[in-house]
Design a protein around this motif. Structure first.
Motif, short mmCIF file in Angstrom:
data_model
loop_
_atom_site.label_atom_id
_atom_site.label_comp_id
_atom_site.label_asym_id
_atom_site.label_seq_id
_atom_site.Cartn_x
_atom_site.Cartn_y
_atom_site.Cartn_z
N SER A 1 0.81 -1.03 0.13
CA SER A 1 -0.11 0.03 0.10
C SER A 1 0.85 1.04 0.08
N LEU A 2 0.64 2.14 -1.01
CA LEU A 2 1.33 3.34 -0.92
C LEU A 2 1.26 4.33 0.27
N PRO A 3 -0.09 4.40 1.08
CA PRO A 3 0.14 5.08 2.05
C PRO A 3 0.64 4.45 3.27
N ARG A 4 0.84 3.19 3.28
CA ARG A 4 1.69 2.48 4.30
C ARG A 4 3.16 2.68 4.31
N LEU A 5 3.62 2.64 2.68
CA LEU A 5 4.86 2.89 2.57
C LEU A 5 5.22 4.31 2.81
N ARG A 6 4.50 5.38 2.66
CA ARG A 6 4.65 6.58 3.01
C ARG A 6 4.94 6.73 4.55
N MET A 7 4.06 6.25 5.49
CA MET A 7 4.12 6.09 6.83
C MET A 7 5.62 5.38 7.11
N LEU A 8 5.86 4.30 6.31
CA LEU A 8 7.11 3.74 6.79
C LEU A 8 8.36 4.41 6.69
N ARG A 9 8.12 5.20 5.40
CA ARG A 9 9.04 6.27 5.09
C ARG A 9 9.44 7.43 6.21
N GLU A 10 8.33 7.86 6.62
CA GLU A 10 8.35 8.80 7.58
C GLU A 10 8.82 8.37 8.94
N LEU A 11 8.68 7.27 9.34
CA LEU A 11 9.09 6.54 10.69
C LEU A 11 10.76 6.47 10.42
N HIS A 12 11.18 5.88 9.32
CA HIS A 12 12.53 6.06 9.00
C HIS A 12 13.24 7.35 8.97
N ARG A 13 12.53 8.22 8.63
CA ARG A 13 13.14 9.52 8.56
C ARG A 13 13.23 10.29 10.00
N ARG A 14 12.17 10.16 10.65
CA ARG A 14 11.91 10.94 11.96
C ARG A 14 12.33 10.00 13.20
N GLY A 15 12.33 8.71 13.16
CA GLY A 15 12.62 8.07 14.32
C GLY A 15 11.37 7.63 15.12
N THR A 16 10.48 8.11 15.16
CA THR A 16 9.30 7.76 16.01
C THR A 16 8.11 7.67 15.40
N ILE A 17 7.27 7.00 15.91
CA ILE A 17 5.74 6.95 15.42
C ILE A 17 5.16 8.28 15.63
N THR A 18 5.38 8.89 16.67
CA THR A 18 4.69 10.12 17.00
C THR A 18 5.06 10.98 16.02
N ALA A 19 6.45 11.29 15.86
CA ALA A 19 6.87 12.27 14.90
C ALA A 19 6.26 12.06 13.54
N ALA A 20 6.31 10.88 13.00
CA ALA A 20 5.85 10.54 11.78
C ALA A 20 4.31 10.75 11.71
N ALA A 21 3.49 10.69 12.72
CA ALA A 21 2.22 10.70 12.77
C ALA A 21 1.92 12.42 12.63
N THR A 22 2.65 13.12 13.43
CA THR A 22 2.57 14.67 13.09
C THR A 22 2.82 15.03 11.85
N ALA A 23 3.88 14.59 11.13
CA ALA A 23 4.29 14.89 9.87
C ALA A 23 3.23 14.48 8.82
N LEU A 24 2.48 13.46 9.28
CA LEU A 24 1.52 13.16 7.93
C LEU A 24 -0.08 13.53 8.75
N HIS A 25 -0.15 14.14 9.78
CA HIS A 25 -1.34 14.59 10.07
C HIS A 25 -2.42 13.25 10.44
N TYR A 26 -1.65 12.21 11.02
CA TYR A 26 -2.44 11.21 11.60
C TYR A 26 -2.38 11.31 13.21
N THR A 27 -3.27 10.25 13.71
CA THR A 27 -3.02 9.95 15.29
C THR A 27 -1.71 8.72 15.14
N ALA A 28 -0.94 8.84 16.35
CA ALA A 28 -0.06 7.94 16.47
C ALA A 28 -0.55 6.51 16.36
#
Length: 326
Positions: free
Chosen positions: A4-31
């Protein structure tokens, strides 16, 4: 395997930012939502992508490998989308733009109405963010474009992965309670004894305003810290202090506020930021052109020399000075 592209985007953000909370904030989702989607991605792959290290989630070697491929996949999707837009007889695209209050109220209405008439296939959605956050959101793929600002005394640090198109050049003025400054213009030093209403120093505007005051020989006595120009001017109208306001912010002025030209020349440049690999995207260029035209029609065109500061015409009747203000 269905990735899934949306899930790959979440994975990319987690890799970039290091935490699920930071990835969620960048993508405007809840953790919680991101965590659930990443767990589903792991099931889709059928192998461990993450491991717990205390309260943190860390990518396994396989997770890192997939995250690196996600960068390539998402970039390819972006390029394919751009190619399809350009191949059609008319441009059709959905773009998300990062904005702040004075741009949203001062430039976008005319620009988007014009764009809707000439290119109805281009749909622009907006997301209001602090000016300091918009460029990062473009870089990370959360936005297609954003408005950014540079102050003449405080240019922003520029990301080499982004390009910008200059849209407008604004002057800054002093906004004071009615009757407090009887002259047509004022030097910042003459406002040194006044209480000030400014955004926090961490913001571009708050920092630039403080630098301007310091260059004029004083440290502003900030009694109220607020984020928006409209809020600051409402407090000025109540006699609580003085502030600075830009050309686009003048439309938000309430009664009982005088706008005074600054003898200390202070300007800011409004630009549109986009990722380097999408800067020539047809739909994006159409948006830039529409917004630039709107700015030019308001006398703020970036290609025109900035005129000498002048006092804007007061659209409100004369109001007596606010009580208690000297």
């Amino acid at each position: 395997m269905d990735l899934s592209l949306p899930r790959l985007r979440m994975l990319r953000e987690l890799h970039r930012r290091g935490t699920i909370t930071a990835a969620a904030t960048a993508l405007h989702y809840t953790a919680s939502a991101v965590s659930q989607q990443l767990a589903q991605l792991e099931r889709d792959v059928g192998a461990r992508l993450f491991e717990r290290r205390g309260r943190r989630v860390q990518l396994t070697d396989l997770g890192v490998l997939l995250a690196e491929h996600a960068e390539e996949i998402l970039s390819s999707v972006e390029r394919a989308t751009q190619a399809l837009e350009e191949a059609g007889e008319s441009v059709t695209a959905k773009l998300t733009a990062g904005v702040w209050a004075s741009v949203a109220s001062g430039l976008l209405p005319d620009a988007l109405n014009s764009l809707a008439r000439t290119h109805p296939g281009v749909e622009v959605r907006t997301r209001e963010l602090a000016p300091e956050a918009t460029a990062a959101a473009v870089r990370d793929g959360a936005l297609d474009l954003s408005f950014v600002i540079d102050y003449s005394n405080y240019p922003m640090t520029w990301d080499p992965g982004l390009e910008r198109a200059v849209i407008a050049v604004e002057r800054l003025y002093a906004a004071v309670p009615a009757g407090v400054v009887p002259a047509a213009s004022v030097m910042l030093a003459e406002l040194a004894e006044q209480p000030w209403i400014l955004s926090p120093p961490r913001s571009h505007f708050g920092h630039a305003a403080r630098l301007a005051c310091q260059s004029a020989g004083f440290e502003p006595r900030v009694v109220h810290e607020v984020e928006e120009q409209a809020t600051a001017m409402a407090m000025v109208a109540a006699g609580l202090g003085v502030t600075l306001v830009s050309d686009l912010g003048l439309a938000l002025r309430p009664p009982a506020v005088d706008i005074i030209a600054l003898g200390d020349a202070l300007t800011r440049t409004v630009s549109v930021a986009s990722r380097t690999n999408t800067a020539r995207r047809a739909a994006l260029l159409l948006v830039v052109d529409a917004v630039r035209t709107s700015a030019t029609e308001k006398g703020l065109g970036a290609d025109s020399p900035v005129p000498a500061p002048a006092v804007p015409e007061d659209p409100t009747p004369e109001v007596p000075a606010a009580p208690g203000v000297s």
